[in-house]
Design an enzyme around this catalytic site. Structure first.
Site, PDB file in Angstrom:
ATOM      1  N   CYS A 284      56.979  57.811  82.964  1.00  0.00           N
ATOM      2  CA  CYS A 284      56.974  59.105  82.261  1.00  0.00           C
ATOM      3  C   CYS A 284      55.616  59.431  81.645  1.00  0.00           C
ATOM      4  O   CYS A 284      55.329  60.585  81.348  1.00  0.00           O
ATOM      5  CB  CYS A 284      58.040  59.119  81.170  1.00  0.00           C
ATOM      6  SG  CYS A 284      59.653  58.689  81.808  1.00  0.00           S
TER       7      CYS A 284
ATOM      8  N   HIS B 118      56.833  65.462  77.450  1.00  0.00           N
ATOM      9  CA  HIS B 118      57.603  64.943  78.576  1.00  0.00           C
ATOM     10  C   HIS B 118      59.068  65.330  78.363  1.00  0.00           C
ATOM     11  O   HIS B 118      59.552  65.358  77.229  1.00  0.00           O
ATOM     12  CB  HIS B 118      57.449  63.413  78.644  1.00  0.00           C
ATOM     13  CG  HIS B 118      58.455  62.774  79.533  1.00  0.00           C
ATOM     14  ND1 HIS B 118      58.629  63.169  80.845  1.00  0.00           N
ATOM     15  CD2 HIS B 118      59.373  61.788  79.308  1.00  0.00           C
ATOM     16  CE1 HIS B 118      59.592  62.447  81.374  1.00  0.00           C
ATOM     17  NE2 HIS B 118      60.066  61.600  80.471  1.00  0.00           N
TER      18      HIS B 118
ATOM     19  N   ASN C 279      65.178  65.107  83.937  1.00  0.00           N
ATOM     20  CA  ASN C 279      63.968  64.314  83.728  1.00  0.00           C
ATOM     21  C   ASN C 279      63.291  64.076  85.083  1.00  0.00           C
ATOM     22  O   ASN C 279      63.825  63.353  85.925  1.00  0.00           O
ATOM     23  CB  ASN C 279      64.359  62.980  83.070  1.00  0.00           C
ATOM     24  CG  ASN C 279      63.163  62.090  82.767  1.00  0.00           C
ATOM     25  OD1 ASN C 279      62.070  62.317  83.268  1.00  0.00           O
ATOM     26  ND2 ASN C 279      63.388  61.063  81.968  1.00  0.00           N
TER      27      ASN C 279
END
Ligand code: UT7
Length: 333
Positions: A114, A260, A290
């Site tokens: 990430c 993020h 995500n």
């Protein structure tokens, strides 16, 4: 003073929309649980077999180059951030380079999950400021849907992730106050197994993957969600405060916060800690879930295209993820 500027951003998501109700037909979950715990309403999956992270990256790169006004032939180096590579090796950047028709251009993969976009940005920034490369393509791209456990055992992870790609074109600028103003990175490997895929692994002997390992579902992501949540909501504000201090600006000067996209609750808490109102925070997780290394460039690209941000804007980035790894950056577009 020479700095690294983001010249343009692009993104691409596959057309297949998968809603929470679609997932609820496959394992025990509900739209209510997913929305309440994560803010996710739907995500995108690749349409068919044979589409890898490098394929999703191609249209994102074309969009980024077009918006930057940079021809593909001007690209000097490629950085490719992904945790879902096309192959165990070589790096996915090499597959992308061939698909873009850029033989000879160096391609480096970034394996920081990430935080991959911010780790990649730091490498590009060093290359550009040192004069080593002038036009650098930084891509984040993920195909998660082929690596998810669609059973009750994997439901905590599976509902969160989606496929997508984002890209930026970076280059030098001497324009006063423009470009990457400050960046920070961090990692703590003690948390490596709080969010990881165990197999295939070079440490598994005599074979990296066996039928028994597949039966034990060790090829799927396992996550200690509560622990990751706690760390993310500590480290993202800490790293953000650090880069703002280094850049000599306050949270009130931040025009847009592009965190993020792991969980809407994480981003709401981080924004509250930083005292940044949610109308200055980009949210794309509701539509894409995500997308790991892709989430920051994808979110930036959407915000830029919609006119929500643009030249002169002060943008704060922050990420936390598997590794553990984290990072933050302040950039004036
Ligand atoms: O991008 C990188 C990093 N990833 C993250 O940042 C994720 C961080 N963590 C999180 O976002 C949250 O921990 C989750 C959204 C993953 C989970 O939320 P939570 O509030 O921490 O829930 P939980 O794991 O404590 O689970 C609560 C309950 C459990 O049932 P019991 O034990 O209370 O009966 C779970 O089994 O919810 C159950 N559960 C589900 N129920 C319906 C877990 N997953 C699901 C599901 N649908 N998909």
């Amino acid at each position: 003073m020479l700095r690294t500027a983001i010249l343009g951003a692009g993104h691409y998501v596959p057309s297949k929309v998968v809603t929470n109700d679609d997932l609820a037909k496959l394992f025990t979950t509900s739209d209510e649980w997913i929305v309440q715990r994560s803010g996710i309403r739907e995500r995108r999956y690749i349409e068919h077999d044979g589409i890898g992270a490098s394929d999703l990256a191609v249209p994102a790169v074309h969009m980024a180059c077009e918006r930057a006004g940079v021809a593909l032939s001007e690209i000097d180096a490629i950085l490719f951030a992904t945790l879902s590579p096309d192959a165990f090796f070589p790096g996915t950047g090499c597959f992308l380079q061939a698909k873009l028709g850029l033989p000879g251009v160096p391609a480096l993969d970034i394996r920081n999950q990430c935080s991959g976009f911010l780790y990649g940005l730091s490498v590009a920034d060093a290359w550009i400021r040192s004069g080593m490369y002038r036009r650098v393509l930084l891509v984040g791209s993920e195909v998660h849907s082929t690596g998810l456990d669609f059973t009750d055992e994997g439901r905590d992870v599976t509902v969160l992730f989606g496929d997508g790609a984002g890209a930026v074109v970076l280059g030098p600028t001497e324009e006063q106050g423009r470009g990457v103003l400050s960046l920070t990175l961090g990692a703590d490997g003690r948390g490596a197994k709080d969010l990881w895929i165990e197999a295939p692994s070079s440490a598994c002997s005599p074979e990296r993957i066996t039928h028994q390992m597949l039966d034990e579902r060790r090829q799927y992501t396992r996550m200690n969600g509560k622990q990751v949540f706690r760390w993310a909501t500590d480290k993202m504000p800490e790293a953000s405060r650090h880069v703002l201090r280094e850049a000599g600006i306050g949270t009130g000067d931040v025009d847009l916060f592009v965190p993020h996209q792991a969980n809407l609750r994480i981003n709401e808490l981080v924004a509250r800690k930083l005292e940044i109102p949610m109308d200055r925070v980009v949210t794309t997780i509701d539509r894409y879930g995500n997308t790991t290394a892709a989430s920051i460039p994808l979110s930036l690209s959407e915000a830029w295209a919609s006119g929500r941000t643009g030249p002169g804007a002060c943008v704060l980035f922050a990420a936390f993820g598997s590794g553990y790894t984290w990072g933050a950056g302040v950039v004036r577009l």
